[in-house]
Design a protein around this motif. Structure first.
Motif, PDB file in Angstrom:
ATOM      1  N   GLU A 134       1.103  -0.757  -0.071  1.00  0.00           N
ATOM      2  CA  GLU A 134       0.311   0.167   0.048  1.00  0.00           C
ATOM      3  C   GLU A 134       0.529   1.043   0.219  1.00  0.00           C
ATOM      4  O   GLU A 134       2.264   1.443   1.139  1.00  0.00           O
ATOM      5  CB  GLU A 134      -1.027  -0.105   1.207  1.00  0.00           C
ATOM      6  N   ARG A 135       0.247   1.948  -0.205  1.00  0.00           N
ATOM      7  CA  ARG A 135       1.599   3.414  -0.562  1.00  0.00           C
ATOM      8  C   ARG A 135       1.057   3.631   0.825  1.00  0.00           C
ATOM      9  O   ARG A 135       0.417   3.706   1.544  1.00  0.00           O
ATOM     10  CB  ARG A 135       0.445   4.648  -1.529  1.00  0.00           C
ATOM     11  N   GLU A 162      -7.102  -1.094  -7.480  1.00  0.00           N
ATOM     12  CA  GLU A 162      -6.908   0.454  -7.035  1.00  0.00           C
ATOM     13  C   GLU A 162      -7.885   0.251  -6.052  1.00  0.00           C
ATOM     14  O   GLU A 162      -8.766  -0.688  -6.241  1.00  0.00           O
ATOM     15  CB  GLU A 162      -7.246   1.649  -8.192  1.00  0.00           C
ATOM     16  N   PRO A 163      -8.498   1.103  -5.623  1.00  0.00           N
ATOM     17  CA  PRO A 163      -9.663   1.344  -4.024  1.00  0.00           C
ATOM     18  C   PRO A 163     -10.901   0.199  -5.044  1.00  0.00           C
ATOM     19  O   PRO A 163     -11.595   0.035  -4.646  1.00  0.00           O
ATOM     20  CB  PRO A 163      -9.720   2.663  -3.839  1.00  0.00           C
ATOM     21  N   HIS A 172     -10.589   1.279   1.519  1.00  0.00           N
ATOM     22  CA  HIS A 172      -8.753   0.355   0.645  1.00  0.00           C
ATOM     23  C   HIS A 172      -7.628   1.173   0.325  1.00  0.00           C
ATOM     24  O   HIS A 172      -8.496   1.062  -1.258  1.00  0.00           O
ATOM     25  CB  HIS A 172      -9.046  -1.436  -0.064  1.00  0.00           C
ATOM     26  N   ALA A 173      -6.689   1.559   0.650  1.00  0.00           N
ATOM     27  CA  ALA A 173      -5.443   2.283  -0.489  1.00  0.00           C
ATOM     28  C   ALA A 173      -5.681   1.540  -2.000  1.00  0.00           C
ATOM     29  O   ALA A 173      -5.385  -0.174  -2.081  1.00  0.00           O
ATOM     30  CB  ALA A 173      -4.566   2.066   0.506  1.00  0.00           C
ATOM     31  N   THR A 174      -4.742   2.083  -2.534  1.00  0.00           N
ATOM     32  CA  THR A 174      -3.945   1.606  -4.009  1.00  0.00           C
ATOM     33  C   THR A 174      -3.192   0.018  -3.655  1.00  0.00           C
ATOM     34  O   THR A 174      -1.952   0.546  -2.812  1.00  0.00           O
ATOM     35  CB  THR A 174      -3.832   2.568  -4.262  1.00  0.00           C
TER      36      THR A 174
END
Length: 185
Positions: A134-135, A162-163, A172-174
């Motif tokens: 995750e970023r 992607e989310p 949810h994050a990328t």
């Protein structure tokens, strides 16, 4: 071509980390599932899967996963992974987590290197390591970037999920795919 096992099995004097002397590198077994779930939960960073999934992981993917054990045999860290069916020379690393009591001592890097060396010895060898991060997860970014550097490997990043790929209502994050191609691949 694949990386030779010796290329992934150097000692610390050769530049690769080892577990602290009191810890042992091992495969997980079914009895470790609850401990792995606890370590993942306590990390407060990983997506926490169901306890049942950790039990199954320890049964069905033990050969492509690793644990670090304390002197009493209790897991204090783990790397869960699997060989991608469409790319058997690729080890996908699902989760890496270390108990708070042993963090900051190189346990995650040593487990990742140990698992890579073990996988390189398996039939077909090891060409690539993949993971998603995750970023904003700088600890994981550092772990995999330093792994690539230690092994003289190339590292490519691209968005995998992607989310919008996740179920509705699931924040949810990328997820960024990190593909590490080992030398000679």
């Amino acid at each position: 071509m694949t990386t030779a096992p010796a290329d992934l099995a150097r000692s610390p004097s050769g530049g690769f980390p080892e577990l602290p002397a009191e810890l042992a590198f091992d495969r997980p077994d079914e009895g470790d599932g609850a401990s792995l779930w606890r370590i993942a939960r306590d990390s407060q960073v990983l997506d926490l899967n169901s306890p049942y999934s950790y039990l199954l992981w320890c049964r069905d993917f033990a050969a492509t996963s690793a644990v670090a054990r304390d002197p009493g045999g209790r897991p204090v860290g783990f790397v869960s992974g699997y060989r991608r069916p469409e790319a058997p020379g690729t080890l996908f690393v699902w989760q890496v987590a270390v108990d708070e009591a042993v963090r900051g001592r190189g346990v995650a890097a040593a487990m990742l290197d140990g698992l890579s060396a073990r996988e390189a010895r398996r039939q077909g060898g090891l060409r690539c390591l993949e993971t998603t991060i995750e970023r904003g997860n700088t600890a994981s970014e550092r772990l995999f970037t330093s792994y690539a550097a230690r092994h003289g490997a190339s590292l490519r990043r691209e968005v995998l999920f992607e989310p919008g790929h996740f179920p509705e209502g699931e924040a949810h994050a990328t997820e960024v795919l990190h593909r590490i191609t080992l030398p000679g691949s």
